[in-house]
Design an enzyme around this catalytic site. Structure first.
Site, PDB file in Angstrom:
ATOM      1  N   HIS A  91       1.904  40.854 -35.911  1.00 10.05           N
ATOM      2  CA  HIS A  91       0.884  40.118 -35.161  1.00 10.05           C
ATOM      3  C   HIS A  91      -0.453  40.849 -35.223  1.00 10.05           C
ATOM      4  CE1 HIS A  91      -1.028  37.659 -32.178  1.00 10.05           C
ATOM      5  NE2 HIS A  91       0.101  37.063 -31.821  1.00 10.05           N
ATOM      6  N   GLY A  92      -1.441  40.265 -35.885  1.00 16.40           N
ATOM      7  CA  GLY A  92      -2.774  40.840 -35.929  1.00 16.40           C
ATOM      8  C   GLY A  92      -3.528  40.609 -34.634  1.00 16.40           C
TER       9      GLY A  92
END
Length: 314
Positions: A92-93
């Site tokens: 997850h950025g």
């Protein structure tokens, strides 16, 4: 006044692209509302039904054009996706815009909808209800995930979730904690798990360095108070790894030997808990392997920008 003007300009430059993305997301929801209002579909129609495919294609085309222009987006490894159901697990950025690009291209290439497990705060955002329903975003209870997999859908989840978005950094550390629910669902549904990772996602959008106050604030409220910044047109490449198959014939002890060499503590827990732990461990190892293979660590914004001109990448 000059100092104030320069300060405001700097702030706008830092946040203009993330704010633009948010604006585009709301415009996408408005488009779907207009589609329904013009009588293209009935208000009672199932949001996941095929009658929404025309609107989905329009939305996916818009985001795919944006992805190509701004990030030179590439998607690799689609052949690793199973024809039937499976669970996609990804890093997850700070802003999961890369995941939105993936969903768009998958639909355009394969006409396939991947349902997404999202954090509860997403459903508190006003004005996005129809968009979330039509794109298959769900809270992700065990029952919902099993139902989606039973109906043949791909289901995606980021075990790190918002915590990983807020507090991971250019070291690309996975922050999954003790989250192993996805492994339990995969075992129950007897489906493969497919690891996925997007190169340079942290170089495009970042969070300010962790502060204890904001960490405590998040842990007590589960709300992301720290805004992302950036938006540089760095190269994004999403890699889909080889699936971790469900194998009904492999014993837990064989899985121990396959995944980890020294896990004597596992013999103190139940066979089912062993399999759950080992599958989650194997998935985490697979995602980390994708990061190690495709990402410069620590991440470099300059290298990520230069990747736009890398014509020899395979």
């Amino acid at each position: 006044m000059v100092i104030i003007s320069l300060t405001i300009s700097a702030i706008l430059i830092f946040f203009i692209v993330p704010l633009t993305i948010l604006l585009f997301i709301y415009l996408t929801n408005i488009l779907l509302l207009l589609y329904r209002r013009n009588g293209e579909v009935k208000a009672t129609e199932d949001p996941l039904s095929d009658v929404w495919d025309s609107a989905r294609k329009t939305v996916a085309s818009f985001w795919d054009i944006y992805a190509r222009i701004w990030h030179g987006y590439e998607l690799h490894g689609v052949e690793n996706l199973p024809e039937g159901p499976g669970i996609l697990v990804y890093y997850h950025g700070a802003i999961p815009i890369d995941y939105l690009y993936f969903l768009s291209r998958l639909f355009l290439w394969k006409n396939r909808l991947c349902l997404s497990v999202a954090d509860h705060f997403v459903f508190r955002l006003p004005g996005l209800k129809l968009l979330l329903e039509v794109t298959g975003v769900m809270p992700g209870t065990r029952e919902e995930c099993l139902s989606a997999l039973k109906n043949g859908y791909l289901v995606s989840i980021s075990p790190g979730g918002v915590r990983e978005a807020l507090f991971s950094d250019e070291s690309y550390q996975l922050m999954w904690g003790n989250r192993k629910g996805f492994a339990q669902v995969a075992l129950d549904a007897k489906v493969p798990i497919i690891p996925m990772y997007t190169q340079n996602v942290r170089e495009g959008y970042r969070m300010f360095k962790e502060r204890r106050f904001f960490r405590r604030l998040y842990e007590s409220t589960r709300l992301p108070f720290t805004p992302p910044y950036g938006g540089l047109p760095v190269k994004f490449r999403t890699y889909i790894g080889e699936p971790i198959p469900y194998d009904p014939n492999i014993t837990t002890d064989e899985l121990v030997e396959k995944v980890i060499s020294d896990c004597t503590v596992l013999y103190c827990i139940s066979r089912y808990a062993k399999a759950n732990f080992l599958l989650s461990f194997q998935t985490k190892t697979a995602v980390q392997a994708l990061i190690k293979k495709h990402q410069t660590i620590p991440g470099s914004m300059w290298k990520a920008l230069l990747d736009r001109f890398d014509k020899h990448h395979k």
